[in-house]
Motif scaffolding. Structure first.
Motif, PDB file in Angstrom:
ATOM      1  N   ILE A 172       0.922  -1.077   0.288  1.00 41.56           N
ATOM      2  CA  ILE A 172       0.035  -0.260  -0.027  1.00 41.56           C
ATOM      3  C   ILE A 172       1.106   0.956  -0.233  1.00 41.56           C
ATOM      4  N   VAL A 173       2.098   0.947   0.985  1.00 37.51           N
ATOM      5  CA  VAL A 173       2.741   2.062   0.974  1.00 37.51           C
ATOM      6  C   VAL A 173       3.920   2.764  -0.331  1.00 37.51           C
ATOM      7  N   ALA A 174       3.749   0.992  -0.602  1.00 36.49           N
ATOM      8  CA  ALA A 174       4.504   0.853  -2.354  1.00 36.49           C
ATOM      9  C   ALA A 174       3.473   2.674  -3.643  1.00 36.49           C
ATOM     10  N   VAL A 175       2.444   1.774  -3.466  1.00 32.49           N
ATOM     11  CA  VAL A 175       1.354   2.542  -4.107  1.00 32.49           C
ATOM     12  C   VAL A 175       1.127   3.906  -3.988  1.00 32.49           C
ATOM     13  N   VAL A 176       1.151   4.147  -2.937  1.00 35.54           N
ATOM     14  CA  VAL A 176       0.917   6.139  -2.577  1.00 35.54           C
ATOM     15  C   VAL A 176       2.894   6.369  -3.376  1.00 35.54           C
ATOM     16  N   MET A 177       4.102   6.089  -2.824  1.00 37.97           N
ATOM     17  CA  MET A 177       4.513   6.266  -3.319  1.00 37.97           C
ATOM     18  C   MET A 177       4.993   6.310  -4.908  1.00 37.97           C
ATOM     19  N   ILE A 178       4.544   5.999  -5.163  1.00 41.20           N
ATOM     20  CA  ILE A 178       4.894   5.570  -7.139  1.00 41.20           C
ATOM     21  C   ILE A 178       3.570   6.384  -7.162  1.00 41.20           C
ATOM     22  N   LEU A 179       3.495   6.681  -6.948  1.00 39.39           N
ATOM     23  CA  LEU A 179       2.061   7.984  -7.505  1.00 39.39           C
ATOM     24  C   LEU A 179       2.403   9.275  -7.286  1.00 39.39           C
ATOM     25  N   PHE A 180       3.049   9.272  -6.061  1.00 36.95           N
ATOM     26  CA  PHE A 180       3.357  10.954  -5.234  1.00 36.95           C
ATOM     27  C   PHE A 180       5.114  10.700  -6.570  1.00 36.95           C
ATOM     28  N   MET A 181       5.496   9.769  -6.778  1.00 33.45           N
ATOM     29  CA  MET A 181       7.010  10.079  -7.522  1.00 33.45           C
ATOM     30  C   MET A 181       6.806  10.331  -8.805  1.00 33.45           C
ATOM     31  N   THR A 182       5.521   9.981  -9.559  1.00 32.56           N
ATOM     32  CA  THR A 182       5.147   9.905 -10.708  1.00 32.56           C
ATOM     33  C   THR A 182       4.278  11.021 -10.929  1.00 32.56           C
ATOM     34  N   ASP A 183       3.748  11.987 -10.177  1.00 31.57           N
ATOM     35  CA  ASP A 183       2.377  12.793 -10.487  1.00 31.57           C
ATOM     36  C   ASP A 183       2.915  14.440 -11.591  1.00 31.57           C
ATOM     37  N   GLN A 184       4.664  14.426 -10.947  1.00 34.68           N
ATOM     38  CA  GLN A 184       5.357  15.309 -11.467  1.00 34.68           C
ATOM     39  C   GLN A 184       4.603  16.832 -10.165  1.00 34.68           C
ATOM     40  N   GLY A 185       4.265  16.473  -9.268  1.00 35.56           N
ATOM     41  CA  GLY A 185       4.265  17.952  -8.247  1.00 35.56           C
ATOM     42  C   GLY A 185       5.104  18.554  -7.990  1.00 35.56           C
ATOM     43  N   ASN A 186       5.668  19.617  -7.739  1.00 37.71           N
ATOM     44  CA  ASN A 186       6.373  20.779  -7.446  1.00 37.71           C
ATOM     45  C   ASN A 186       6.851  20.227  -5.832  1.00 37.71           C
ATOM     46  N   TYR A 187       8.040  20.028  -5.622  1.00 35.38           N
ATOM     47  CA  TYR A 187       9.031  19.905  -4.623  1.00 35.38           C
ATOM     48  C   TYR A 187      10.014  20.741  -4.495  1.00 35.38           C
ATOM     49  N   PRO A 188       9.843  21.510  -3.262  1.00 32.21           N
ATOM     50  CA  PRO A 188      11.781  22.599  -3.591  1.00 32.21           C
ATOM     51  C   PRO A 188      12.631  21.862  -2.876  1.00 32.21           C
ATOM     52  N   HIS A 189      13.706  22.082  -3.364  1.00 34.70           N
ATOM     53  CA  HIS A 189      15.176  21.407  -3.319  1.00 34.70           C
ATOM     54  C   HIS A 189      15.427  22.021  -1.390  1.00 34.70           C
ATOM     55  N   ASP A 190      15.127  21.057  -0.639  1.00 34.84           N
ATOM     56  CA  ASP A 190      15.309  21.124   0.774  1.00 34.84           C
ATOM     57  C   ASP A 190      16.691  21.639   1.373  1.00 34.84           C
ATOM     58  N   LYS A 191      17.360  21.720   0.307  1.00 34.69           N
ATOM     59  CA  LYS A 191      19.113  21.519   0.968  1.00 34.69           C
ATOM     60  C   LYS A 191      19.210  21.812   2.361  1.00 34.69           C
ATOM     61  N   VAL A 192      18.713  21.075   3.395  1.00 32.13           N
ATOM     62  CA  VAL A 192      18.852  20.550   4.015  1.00 32.13           C
ATOM     63  C   VAL A 192      20.438  21.350   5.329  1.00 32.13           C
ATOM     64  N   LEU A 193      21.567  21.112   4.762  1.00 33.26           N
ATOM     65  CA  LEU A 193      22.505  21.395   5.328  1.00 33.26           C
ATOM     66  C   LEU A 193      22.735  23.205   5.072  1.00 33.26           C
ATOM     67  N   GLU A 194      22.231  24.025   4.065  1.00 28.94           N
ATOM     68  CA  GLU A 194      22.464  24.747   3.330  1.00 28.94           C
ATOM     69  C   GLU A 194      21.048  25.981   3.681  1.00 28.94           C
ATOM     70  N   SER A 195      20.898  25.692   4.521  1.00 28.89           N
ATOM     71  CA  SER A 195      19.226  26.493   4.774  1.00 28.89           C
ATOM     72  C   SER A 195      19.027  27.090   6.568  1.00 28.89           C
TER      73      SER A 195
END
Length: 241
Positions: A172-195
């Protein structure tokens, strides 16, 4: 009869030796600067290969640990490359190859395919990671297209540990992750160590819990971290936030 070198000759020899050693140190420092990020990507690749070996031998507990450590390495290598001004085409290709191995192939083995349908689904997960990496290579500057595969991998690995490898929940989790990875929604560069400082604290906390706390507690920490980025990417993890 001994012929002594004049002091000037000795001085010139010592000077040449000193300059040679100094040049060698400069070359080594330059080599280290250019390849520090590549070394992290290679370590990430090793984590992925180690996770694959653990999964093939039924040691899913350790396989998940290697994936979570690979997640941290992936966040670090880009930051190191930018800070040292050592970004290169080779480094980008090496990073993509390491990501595909660790967050694609190694992560898919956590699903423990036991039949043809399961195997087809595993292939679908790997292909989703492949498509995600292709989109990233041609994406918008400072923005990821689709959920970055390291976050999907960390969520799947954490779920595997917290549920004892429950295959139904993992799929179930894998299906959700596939949908999130392929929906082309925008995610910001989090740049954890540079922010912001709090993001660096989150990263350091992830490193500490992975090495100093029970792995189940570490998994809870990573789930909160990754779900917050998945569902609140711009409002919480945007670079300018």
């Amino acid at each position: 009869m001994f012929i002594l070198n004049p002091p000037s000759s000795i001085f010139q020899y010592a000077k040449k030796l000193f300059l040679s050693e100094q040049a060698g140190r400069v070359q080594f420092q330059e080599f280290a600067r250019k390849n520090a990020a590549n070394a992290l990507s290679l370590t990430n690749l090793v984590m992925g290969l180690s996770s694959i070996l653990c999964s093939l031998n039924g040691h899913h507990y350790y396989a998940c640990w290697f994936l979570l450590f690979g997640f941290l390495l992936d966040l670090a290598d880009g930051a190191v490359a930018r800070q040292l001004n050592a970004c290169s085409a080779l480094g980008a290709k090496l990073d993509d190859f390491a990501d595909f191995t660790t967050f694609g192939i190694a992560t898919s083995l956590l699903l423990q395919a036991q039949g043809i349908l399961d195997s087809v689904f595993v292939i679908c997960f790997v292909m989703a990671v492949f498509v995600r990496l292709c989109f990233f290579s041609s994406g918008i500057p400072f923005v990821y297209r689709g959920l970055p595969c390291p976050y999907a991998s960390a969520i799947l690995a954490s779920t595997s540990l917290l549920t004892g490898g429950n295959r139904f929940l993992l799929y179930i989790v894998a299906v959700v992750m596939i949908l999130f990875m392929t929906d082309q929604g925008n995610y910001p560069h989090d740049k954890v160590l540079e922010s912001q400082l709090w993001k660096k604290v989150v990263f350091i906390g992830g490193l500490m819990v992975l090495f100093c706390c029970p792995l189940r507690l570490a998994c809870t920490y990573y789930l909160i971290w990754c779900f917050s980025y998945t569902f609140f990417p711009s409002s919480l993890w945007g670079y300018e936030c």
